[in-house]
Design an enzyme around this catalytic site. Structure first.
Site, PDB file in Angstrom:
ATOM      1  N   MET A  38       0.859  -1.206   0.000  1.00 51.28           N
ATOM      2  CA  MET A  38       0.000   0.000   0.000  1.00 51.28           C
ATOM      3  C   MET A  38       0.881   1.236   0.000  1.00 51.28           C
ATOM      4  O   MET A  38       1.890   1.268   0.693  1.00 51.28           O
ATOM      5  CB  MET A  38      -0.863   0.009   1.260  1.00 51.28           C
ATOM      6  CG  MET A  38      -1.419   1.375   1.640  1.00 51.28           C
ATOM      7  SD  MET A  38      -1.980   1.463   3.371  1.00 51.28           S
ATOM      8  CE  MET A  38      -3.668   0.996   3.212  1.00 51.28           C
ATOM      9  N   ASP A  40      -0.021   5.730  -1.121  1.00 48.45           N
ATOM     10  CA  ASP A  40      -0.857   6.902  -0.811  1.00 48.45           C
ATOM     11  C   ASP A  40      -2.339   6.627  -0.535  1.00 48.45           C
ATOM     12  O   ASP A  40      -2.954   5.849  -1.260  1.00 48.45           O
ATOM     13  CB  ASP A  40      -0.858   7.873  -2.000  1.00 48.45           C
ATOM     14  CG  ASP A  40       0.494   8.094  -2.620  1.00 48.45           C
ATOM     15  OD1 ASP A  40       1.494   7.630  -2.062  1.00 48.45           O
ATOM     16  OD2 ASP A  40       0.531   8.735  -3.673  1.00 48.45           O
ATOM     17  N   GLN A  56      -3.412   3.503  -2.900  1.00 48.93           N
ATOM     18  CA  GLN A  56      -2.523   2.908  -3.891  1.00 48.93           C
ATOM     19  C   GLN A  56      -2.160   1.504  -3.412  1.00 48.93           C
ATOM     20  O   GLN A  56      -1.692   1.332  -2.278  1.00 48.93           O
ATOM     21  CB  GLN A  56      -1.252   3.763  -4.039  1.00 48.93           C
ATOM     22  CG  GLN A  56      -1.494   5.101  -4.702  1.00 48.93           C
ATOM     23  CD  GLN A  56      -1.696   4.950  -6.202  1.00 48.93           C
ATOM     24  OE1 GLN A  56      -0.747   4.820  -6.946  1.00 48.93           O
ATOM     25  NE2 GLN A  56      -2.943   4.964  -6.646  1.00 48.93           N
ATOM     26  N   TRP A  64       6.138  -2.321  -4.431  1.00 51.91           N
ATOM     27  CA  TRP A  64       5.392  -1.465  -5.354  1.00 51.91           C
ATOM     28  C   TRP A  64       5.316  -2.147  -6.715  1.00 51.91           C
ATOM     29  O   TRP A  64       6.274  -2.804  -7.143  1.00 51.91           O
ATOM     30  CB  TRP A  64       6.109  -0.110  -5.458  1.00 51.91           C
ATOM     31  CG  TRP A  64       5.300   0.927  -6.164  1.00 51.91           C
ATOM     32  CD1 TRP A  64       4.344   1.724  -5.620  1.00 51.91           C
ATOM     33  CD2 TRP A  64       5.371   1.276  -7.559  1.00 51.91           C
ATOM     34  NE1 TRP A  64       3.815   2.552  -6.578  1.00 51.91           N
ATOM     35  CE2 TRP A  64       4.430   2.294  -7.775  1.00 51.91           C
ATOM     36  CE3 TRP A  64       6.134   0.823  -8.636  1.00 51.91           C
ATOM     37  CZ2 TRP A  64       4.222   2.886  -9.023  1.00 51.91           C
ATOM     38  CZ3 TRP A  64       5.929   1.404  -9.884  1.00 51.91           C
ATOM     39  CH2 TRP A  64       4.990   2.426 -10.071  1.00 51.91           C
TER      40      TRP A  64
HETATM   41  C1  FRU Z   1       3.361   9.548  -4.244  1.00 50.42           C
HETATM   42  C2  FRU Z   1       3.248   8.915  -5.634  1.00 50.42           C
HETATM   43  C3  FRU Z   1       2.259   9.661  -6.487  1.00 50.42           C
HETATM   44  C4  FRU Z   1       1.819   8.617  -7.481  1.00 50.42           C
HETATM   45  C5  FRU Z   1       1.825   7.371  -6.627  1.00 50.42           C
HETATM   46  C6  FRU Z   1       2.175   6.121  -7.370  1.00 50.42           C
HETATM   47  O1  FRU Z   1       3.755   8.682  -3.250  1.00 50.42           O
HETATM   48  O2  FRU Z   1       4.533   8.862  -6.242  1.00 50.42           O
HETATM   49  O3  FRU Z   1       2.765  10.823  -7.093  1.00 50.42           O
HETATM   50  O4  FRU Z   1       0.561   8.894  -8.011  1.00 50.42           O
HETATM   51  O5  FRU Z   1       2.745   7.584  -5.580  1.00 50.42           O
HETATM   52  O6  FRU Z   1       1.941   4.984  -6.604  1.00 50.42           O
END
Ligand code: FRU
Length: 475
Positions: A38, A40, A56, A64
Site C-alpha cells: 500500500m 498513498d 494505492q 510497489w
Molecule cells: C506519491 C506517488 C504519487 C503517485 C503514486 C504512485 O507517493 O509517487 O505521485 O501517483 O505515488 O503509486
C-alpha cells in the site's frame, strides 16, 4: 482482460496473500491492506453514510508494482471494512497503473479522478481519468477517458494526482507537476467534471522546495486556504504546507506562511477531505526510502491515524488526532502526577502484542527546570523535550530496524504548558502536540512487543502528569 476480471483477479490474489501474512508488526488500530503493498491514500470522501478511503495498492506482492486502488470504509474511524478492489489497470491509457487521485460526489454519483499511466519510449505517460459509481463499491471507467491528455508547457511528463473540489458552483482540479527544477501545482476548471480547462500555475516552488510536487491538495480552512504538497528532490523528503489566500478568478494561490506538516520520516502523500463538518487528513505511514521489515511478512504500508486540521486565532495550522479516537482507550494502565528530579522512573510494563498504547504527558513547563525530560519506550523509541532549545524530539537512533534518527519539532518559547500525545502501535509511533502543525510520525519495529516505559528528568525538576492507556478496537 476486462476491468471487472482484472478486479476479481486482484481481489483473489489479495485474499490468497492475506492467508500468508504473519502477525509480526501488524498494526492494531491503523488501516493496512489485508496483504501486499500500500502507498498513498486516495479518494477520501464521505458518501452515503460512510467515510471511504481508497489507496494505492499492488495486489500481487509486498513491493510497489502496477497500481490498483484498494478500498475500505468506516463509519467511526475505529472499525474498517475492506471492500472489493475499486480500480485496476485495464485500458491502453492506464495499462501501467492507476496512480493517485481524489473523489467527489455529484448528483448521488461518486466520481473518482485518477492518473492513468502507461510506458512509451522509456517514459511514463500520465493522463487524467474518471471512474464513477452509484453504490460506492463498483466503479466503471468513463468512456470519455482520458479527460486530460497533455500536460501544459508549464508542466512536464510528471503530471499527476488530481485533487478535485467545488467552489462557487465550479469544479477545480489541482495537479502535481514541475519543470525547470521547480515543483508546481497546475490548476484546471470545469462546469461538469468532464470538460476541463487549464487555468495556469496555482503555486510553485521557490527553488528550494522540490523539483516535482506530488499529491497536491488545496482547500479552504477557516478564512484562509491551505496548500499541501509532497515534494520530490529534497533531502530529506518532507511534506510542505502553506497557509494563504486563493484567488479563484485568476487561479492563483498566494502563500503567506510555509511549514513542514510532519517532521517524522514516515509521513508522505497526505490527502484531506471535508468529512461532514471538519477537515480530516490521512497520509501514507511509510516512505519511499529505507528498509520495510514487514515486507518479509507479506505486507507493506499503512495509513496514519486520521487527523483534524484547524487554524488557530493567529491563523496557524493546528493538527490533532480525531477526538473520536479516544474510543480506542480500553484500560488506563497508569495515571499519576509526577515530580522527578534527575531520575528515571520505571513504569508498569505493557505489551504491544494485542493492543496499542497511548501516552498523554502534560508538563507544567513553568514549574519544570529539567534541561531534558521525556519518556522512553525501550528499543529505540524515545520521546524527549530539550528545554534549552525548546524542541520536542523523537529519537530512534538506537532502533534496530527502520529509520534511525533524531526528529524534532520546535515549541513556541514562552509556552507554559505542554500536552504531548504519543500513539504507539505494534510498528508505529505518532506524536502530537509539539507546537504549530507539528507531528512526528515514524515506523518502528521493536523486536519484542513487550515494553517497559520509563520517564526521565535530567538537570533539574520535572513537574508533569502522565496517563498510559492501552488501546483496542474491541475496547
Ligand atoms: C506519491 C506517488 C504519487 C503517485 C503514486 C504512485 O507517493 O509517487 O505521485 O501517483 O505515488 O503509486
Amino acid at each position: 482482460m476486462s476491468h471487472e476480471r482484472m478486479l476479481r483477479r486482484a481481489d483473489l490474489r489479495v485474499a490468497e496473500g492475506a492467508a500468508k501474512v504473519t502477525d509480526t508488526f501488524r498494526l492494531h488500530y491503523h488501516l493496512m491492506p489485508p496483504a501486499h503493498w500500500m502507498n498513498d491514500p486516495n479518494g477520501l470522501v464521505y458518501f452515503q453514510g460512510y467515510y471511504h478511503v481508497f489507496y494505492q495498492h499492488h495486489p500481487y506482492g509486498p513491493q510497489w508494482g502496477p497500481m490498483h486502488w484498494g478500498h475500505a470504509r468506516t463509519k467511526d474511524f475505529i472499525t474498517w471494512e475492506h471492500l472489493p478492489m475499486a480500480l485496476a489497470p485495464s485500458e491502453d491509457y492506464d495499462a501501467g497503473g492507476c496512480f493517485s487521485g481524489s473523489a467527489v460526489e455529484k448528483d448521488g454519483v461518486l466520481h473518482l479522478f485518477y492518473t492513468g499511466v502507461r510506458e512509451e519510449g522509456g517514459k511514463l505517460i500520465q493522463v487524467q481519468c474518471l471512474a464513477t459509481s452509484r453504490d460506492g463499491i463498483r466503479f466503471r471507467k468513463d468512456h470519455r477517458n482520458p479527460l486530460i491528455t497533455n500536460f501544459p508547457p508549464e508542466g512536464s511528463v510528471d503530471f499527476r494526482d488530481p485533487k478535485v473540489w467545488q467552489h462557487g458552483g465550479k469544479w477545480y482540479m489541482a495537479l502535481g507537476s514541475g519543470n525547470d527544477g521547480r515543483g508546481k501545482v497546475l490548476l484546471y476548471r470545469s462546469n461538469d467534471l468532464s470538460q476541463w480547462d487549464y487555468m495556469g500555475v496555482a503555486a510553485k516552488s521557490d527553488g528550494t522546495q522540490g523539483t516535482i510536487w506530488e499529491c497536491p491538495d488545496l482547500f479552504p480552512l477557516g478564512d484562509k486556504h491551505v496548500l499541501l504538497v509532497s515534494p520530490m528532490g529534497t533531502e530529506p523528503r518532507r511534506v510542505l504546507y502553506a497557509v494563504g489566500e486563493m484567488d479563484y478568478e485568476v487561479g492563483k494561490f498566494q502563500a503567506e506562511t510555509w511549514g513542514e506538516l510532519d517532521k517524522g520520516p514516515d509521513f508522505y502523500a497526505p490527502q484531506t477531505f471535508f468529512g461532514t463538518d471538519r477537515r480530516i487528513m490521512l497520509a501514507w505511514m511509510q516512505s519511499w526510502e529505507g528498509e520495510i521489515p514487514s515486507q518479509k511478512h507479506n505486507w507493506a504500508g499503512a495509513l496514519t491515524l486520521p487527523r483534524e486540521l484547524m487554524l488557530d486565532s493567529a491563523r496557524r495550522l493546528q493538527i490533532r488526532p480525531l477526538p473520536e479516537l479516544k474510543r480506542l482507550r480500553a484500560d488506563l494502565a497508569f495515571a499519576s502526577d509526577l515530580v522527578l528530579q534527575g531520575e528515571t522512573r520505571i513504569l508498569p510494563s505493557c505489551s504491544l502484542q494485542e493492543r496499542g498504547l497511548e501516552a498523554v504527558l502534560r508538563v507544567d513547563l513553568a514549574g519544570t527546570s529539567a534541561a531534558q525530560f521525556g519518556i522512553a519506550f525501550g528499543e529505540g523509541i524515545r520521546v524527549g523535550v530539550a528545554k534549552g532549545d525548546w524542541r520536542v524530539y523523537l529519537d530512534t537512533t538506537r532502533a534496530s530496524r527502520g529509520h534511525r534518527g533524531r526528529y524534532s519539532c520546535k515549541l513556541s518559547s514562552g509556552q507554559e504548558k505542554l500536552e504531548i500525545r504519543i500513539f504507539l502501535d505494534r510498528s508505529s509511533v505518532e506524536l502530537f502536540g509539539a507546537g504549530e502543525a507539528a507531528c512526528l510520525t515514524a515506523r518502528v519495529y521493536p523486536s519484542s512487543p513487550e515494553l517497559v516505559p520509563q520517564v526521565f528528568a535530567r538537570g533539574g525538576v520535572l513537574k508533569a502528569s502522565l496517563e498510559l492507556w492501552s488501546l483496542s478496537k474491541r475496547g
